[in-house]
Write a protein that holds these residues in place. Structure first.
Motif, short mmCIF file in Angstrom:
data_model
loop_
_atom_site.label_atom_id
_atom_site.label_comp_id
_atom_site.label_asym_id
_atom_site.label_seq_id
_atom_site.Cartn_x
_atom_site.Cartn_y
_atom_site.Cartn_z
N ARG A 1 0.78 -1.20 -0.05
CA ARG A 1 0.07 -0.07 0.00
C ARG A 1 0.91 1.23 0.05
O ARG A 1 0.47 2.18 -0.71
CB ARG A 1 -0.95 0.14 1.31
CG ARG A 1 -2.03 1.29 1.26
CD ARG A 1 -3.04 0.78 0.24
NE ARG A 1 -4.06 1.73 0.32
CZ ARG A 1 -4.13 2.96 -0.25
NH1 ARG A 1 -3.21 3.16 -1.01
NH2 ARG A 1 -4.95 3.79 -0.18
N GLU B 1 -9.32 -6.91 -0.24
CA GLU B 1 -8.85 -5.51 -0.52
C GLU B 1 -7.35 -5.41 -1.24
O GLU B 1 -7.22 -4.55 -2.20
CB GLU B 1 -8.62 -4.85 0.75
CG GLU B 1 -8.06 -3.45 0.76
CD GLU B 1 -7.98 -2.67 2.14
OE1 GLU B 1 -7.68 -1.43 2.08
OE2 GLU B 1 -8.24 -3.33 2.96
N TYR C 1 -8.37 -5.48 -4.83
CA TYR C 1 -8.87 -4.40 -5.25
C TYR C 1 -7.82 -3.28 -5.84
O TYR C 1 -7.76 -2.89 -6.92
CB TYR C 1 -9.85 -3.85 -4.11
CG TYR C 1 -10.08 -2.33 -4.38
CD1 TYR C 1 -10.90 -1.54 -5.28
CD2 TYR C 1 -9.39 -1.41 -3.44
CE1 TYR C 1 -10.98 -0.26 -5.45
CE2 TYR C 1 -9.77 0.00 -3.66
CZ TYR C 1 -10.53 0.54 -4.47
OH TYR C 1 -10.64 1.84 -4.63
N TRP C 2 -6.80 -3.33 -4.78
CA TRP C 2 -5.68 -2.20 -5.14
C TRP C 2 -4.82 -2.95 -6.29
O TRP C 2 -4.31 -2.16 -7.03
CB TRP C 2 -4.83 -2.08 -3.75
CG TRP C 2 -5.55 -1.41 -2.77
CD1 TRP C 2 -5.73 -1.93 -1.29
CD2 TRP C 2 -5.92 -0.04 -2.87
NE1 TRP C 2 -6.62 -0.84 -0.79
CE2 TRP C 2 -6.61 0.34 -1.59
CE3 TRP C 2 -6.09 0.86 -3.84
CZ2 TRP C 2 -7.29 1.61 -1.15
CZ3 TRP C 2 -6.44 2.26 -3.45
CH2 TRP C 2 -7.07 2.61 -2.25
N LYS D 1 -6.56 -1.62 -9.29
CA LYS D 1 -6.21 -0.42 -9.60
C LYS D 1 -4.77 -0.17 -10.23
O LYS D 1 -4.88 0.66 -11.30
CB LYS D 1 -6.19 0.24 -8.10
CG LYS D 1 -7.48 0.53 -7.56
CD LYS D 1 -8.49 1.43 -8.03
CE LYS D 1 -8.48 2.64 -7.31
NZ LYS D 1 -9.42 3.74 -7.80
N THR E 1 -17.62 -3.13 2.71
CA THR E 1 -16.43 -2.21 2.95
C THR E 1 -16.37 -0.84 2.20
O THR E 1 -17.09 -0.72 1.26
CB THR E 1 -15.27 -3.08 2.72
OG1 THR E 1 -15.09 -3.27 1.22
CG2 THR E 1 -15.14 -4.46 3.24
N TRP F 1 -14.34 0.39 0.21
CA TRP F 1 -13.76 0.43 -1.06
C TRP F 1 -14.66 -0.63 -1.91
O TRP F 1 -14.24 -0.48 -3.16
CB TRP F 1 -12.11 -0.21 -1.13
CG TRP F 1 -12.29 -1.74 -0.53
CD1 TRP F 1 -11.73 -1.86 1.12
CD2 TRP F 1 -12.39 -3.10 -0.91
NE1 TRP F 1 -11.70 -3.09 1.36
CE2 TRP F 1 -12.29 -3.82 0.07
CE3 TRP F 1 -12.86 -3.37 -2.08
CZ2 TRP F 1 -12.39 -5.24 -0.07
CZ3 TRP F 1 -13.16 -4.85 -2.26
CH2 TRP F 1 -12.91 -5.66 -1.39
N ASP G 1 -16.48 1.30 -4.98
CA ASP G 1 -15.31 2.03 -6.07
C ASP G 1 -15.03 0.77 -6.89
O ASP G 1 -14.67 0.87 -8.10
CB ASP G 1 -14.36 2.47 -5.07
CG ASP G 1 -13.33 3.12 -6.42
OD1 ASP G 1 -13.97 4.16 -6.81
OD2 ASP G 1 -12.33 2.90 -6.46
N ALA G 2 -14.78 -0.54 -6.31
CA ALA G 2 -14.47 -1.61 -6.92
C ALA G 2 -15.47 -1.98 -8.19
O ALA G 2 -14.96 -2.31 -9.10
CB ALA G 2 -14.28 -2.92 -6.00
N GLU H 1 -15.22 0.60 -10.93
CA GLU H 1 -13.72 0.46 -11.66
C GLU H 1 -14.08 -0.99 -12.56
O GLU H 1 -13.41 -0.90 -13.51
CB GLU H 1 -12.34 -0.06 -10.51
CG GLU H 1 -12.30 1.24 -9.97
CD GLU H 1 -11.39 2.36 -10.95
OE1 GLU H 1 -10.87 1.79 -11.71
OE2 GLU H 1 -11.60 3.44 -10.83
#
Length: 295
Positions: A178, A208, A211-212, A215, A240, A242, A245-246, A249
């Motif tokens: 992160r 998570e 997810y990142w 991104k 959650t 995020w 937004d997931a 995306e």
């Protein structure tokens, strides 16, 4: 005696002198001679003299009637020849100037052609160099994208015997990945999240991490793998911060993959599954719907 009268008398005398040789008896003129003393050139000269006599006689007679002085004007032919000579001289001067201008223009045109040829050569050289540089950049970008898309699998750490130690190792790996993303090192973050998902597939933070990871893949234009990462992240519709937004995306990645219908179906779930999603997320979802031309 007046000067005009004197000039008339003088002209008359001149006419008499010129005409005297012409006053021969017809019999003498018609006498045949073996050798004619007048050749063709003399005959022409005699004709001209007779013409002059006639003109002088007309002038004298006209002067006698009017009393004006006798003024013999030059022949009209000579005047015209003089005028033509003058005009010819003017034309020659004009032609000379035009020739000079033409030579100057021709020289300038040749110089312009040489300059244009040199410029085209420079442009071609620059174009070739630019094409070569673009090729190098494209090859470097392709190599970097390939390396980022297929990161070297990190050595999987041995699972600690202590569950707390294992959880601490996973948390440390997530924090490092992160931080790389927060620092703008998307390539490093992509590799770190990929390693986390591979090494810790079942931890509470694995969704998570997916997810990142998605991104970072989207930032690098790898929308196919990004969509797969987002699907793995929202499996089970986790509640959650995020997750909404997931979904957005995922819809954006599907639009880029030319799958607008699938994108619209995914975006419907934003309001259904996450009615309390932040306004910014809902606004981005609306923008993606507009791009996908959802009904």
């Amino acid at each position: 005696m007046r000067p005009g009268r004197l000039r008339l008398l003088a002209a008359a005398a001149a006419i008499a002198l010129v005409a005297a040789p012409l006053c021969v008896t017809p019999s003498f003129a018609q006498t045949p001679m073996d050798n004619d003393p007048l050749d063709a050139r003399d005959a022409k000269r005699l004709d001209r003299m007779e013409k002059v006599v006639r003109e002088l006689r007309d002038i004298v007679f006209a002067a006698q009637k009017t009393g004006a002085p006798v003024v013999v004007q030059p022949a009209d032919t000579d005047s015209r020849l003089t005028d033509l000579a003058t005009r010819l001289g003017d034309l020659e001067q004009t032609l000379t100037k035009l020739n000079g201008s033409l030579e100057t223009t021709t020289h300038e045109l040749d110089q312009s052609r040489r300059d244009n040829a040199a410029l085209r050569a420079q442009v071609k050289s620059l174009g070739d160099r630019l094409a070569a540089d673009e090729q190098k950049v494209a090859e470097a970008a392709q190599a970097a994208q390939t390396a980022a898309a297929t990161p070297a699998a990190p050595a999987e750490p041995e699972a600690p015997a202590d569950p707390k130690a294992a959880a601490a190792a996973a948390a440390s790996a997530f924090t490092k990945a992160r931080q790389l993303m927060l620092n703008g090192d998307y390539d490093g973050a992509q590799a770190a999240f990929a390693a986390y998902v591979t090494t810790y597939p079942d931890t509470p933070r694995t969704p998570e991490a997916r997810y990142w990871w998605g991104k970072t893949l989207a930032v690098n234009g790898d929308y196919a793998r990004a969509a797969a990462a987002f699907i793995g992240a929202i499996r089970g519709w986790p509640q959650t911060v995020w997750a909404p937004d997931a979904v957005v995306e995922l819809g954006r990645a599907l639009v880029e993959l030319k799958k607008p219908t699938d994108a619209c179906e995914a975006l419907v779930e934003v309001n259904r599954k996450y009615p309390k999603a932040p306004a910014a997320v809902k606004s981005r979802a609306a923008a993606v719907r507009l791009k996908a031309k959802c009904g």
